[in-house]
Write an enzyme that holds these catalytic residues in place. Structure first.
Site, PDB file in Angstrom:
ATOM      1  N   HIS A   1       0.811  -1.222   0.000  1.00  5.93           N
ATOM      2  CA  HIS A   1       0.000   0.000   0.000  1.00  5.93           C
ATOM      3  C   HIS A   1       0.842   1.268   0.000  1.00  5.93           C
ATOM      4  CE1 HIS A   1      -3.702  -2.217   1.855  1.00  5.93           C
ATOM      5  NE2 HIS A   1      -3.374  -2.657   0.659  1.00  5.93           N
TER       6      HIS A   1
ATOM      7  N   ILE B   1       0.976   6.951   0.139  1.00  2.00           N
ATOM      8  CA  ILE B   1       0.411   5.889   0.973  1.00  2.00           C
ATOM      9  C   ILE B   1      -1.072   5.743   0.675  1.00  2.00           C
ATOM     10  CG2 ILE B   1       0.042   5.089   3.344  1.00  2.00           C
ATOM     11  CD1 ILE B   1       2.282   7.214   4.110  1.00  2.00           C
ATOM     12  N   CYS B   2      -1.483   4.548   0.339  1.00  6.42           N
ATOM     13  CA  CYS B   2      -2.898   4.254   0.106  1.00  6.42           C
ATOM     14  C   CYS B   2      -3.487   3.772   1.435  1.00  6.42           C
ATOM     15  CB  CYS B   2      -3.038   3.194  -0.989  1.00  6.42           C
ATOM     16  SG  CYS B   2      -4.751   2.789  -1.369  1.00  6.42           S
ATOM     17  N   LEU B   3      -4.107   4.695   2.159  1.00  9.59           N
ATOM     18  CA  LEU B   3      -4.667   4.406   3.480  1.00  9.59           C
ATOM     19  C   LEU B   3      -5.935   5.245   3.627  1.00  9.59           C
ATOM     20  CD1 LEU B   3      -4.248   2.982   6.254  1.00  9.59           C
ATOM     21  CD2 LEU B   3      -2.916   4.993   6.944  1.00  9.59           C
TER      22      LEU B   3
ATOM     23  N   TRP C   1      -8.163   7.396  -4.409  1.00 13.30           N
ATOM     24  CA  TRP C   1      -7.780   6.021  -4.110  1.00 13.30           C
ATOM     25  C   TRP C   1      -8.959   5.071  -4.248  1.00 13.30           C
ATOM     26  CZ3 TRP C   1      -2.763   5.456  -3.983  1.00 13.30           C
ATOM     27  CH2 TRP C   1      -1.963   6.480  -3.512  1.00 13.30           C
TER      28      TRP C   1
END
Length: 152
Positions: free
Chosen positions: A84, A91-93, A145
């Site tokens: 991620h 950051i894919c969060l 995202w």
């Protein structure tokens, strides 16, 4: 930056400096000069793939913080390889975009990222890393995202 945002950031910074949770390192030189941008080190927890490794997070706060999320990304020479985390540090969060709430803090974001690193079973960037890095905005907050895998 509004007075409310400044007060909130000063309170969060004081708490982080006095009671930093295990695995977080506050970069005093970056935070003392400007409340708009902080650097915080995260140290991989023992017994994980990232044990003892230190990575630097950069937080950039806009004028609407805490009502809008900060821009958060990994910076420096070492970006963790994680499903991620893109090689450019993005950051894919979900809590950094769609699931952000003013109840969250810098500390809670850092702990979520540490938890994400700790639960990883492999060191590799997302499968679309090359395409994303080539075509994305420099600001990860501008990315739309698609959260499809919360198992790592």
């Amino acid at each position: 930056m509004s007075d409310a945002a400044t007060r909130r950031l000063m309170k969060e910074l004081a708490q982080l400096k006095s009671e930093a949770p295990e695995g977080l390192l506050v970069d005093n030189t970056s935070t003392s000069n400007d409340l708009k941008q902080w650097k915080i080190g995260v140290v991989g927890a023992e017994g994980t793939l990232y044990a003892g490794e230190v990575f630097m997070l950069q937080f950039t706060f806009g004028p609407q913080y805490p009502f809008n999320s900060p821009e958060v990304m990994f910076v420096g020479e070492t970006i963790p390889a994680h499903p991620h985390i893109y090689s450019n540090g993005h950051i894919c969060l979900s809590i950094l975009s769609d699931d952000w709430t003013p109840a969250l803090s810098v500390q809670s974001v850092c702990l979520s990222i540490l938890s994400m690193l700790s639960s990883s079973k492999e060191k590799k960037h997302p499968i679309d890393d090359a395409i994303y890095v080539r075509t994305c905005s420099k600001n990860p907050s501008k990315t739309r995202w698609w959260f499809h895998d919360d198992s790592v």
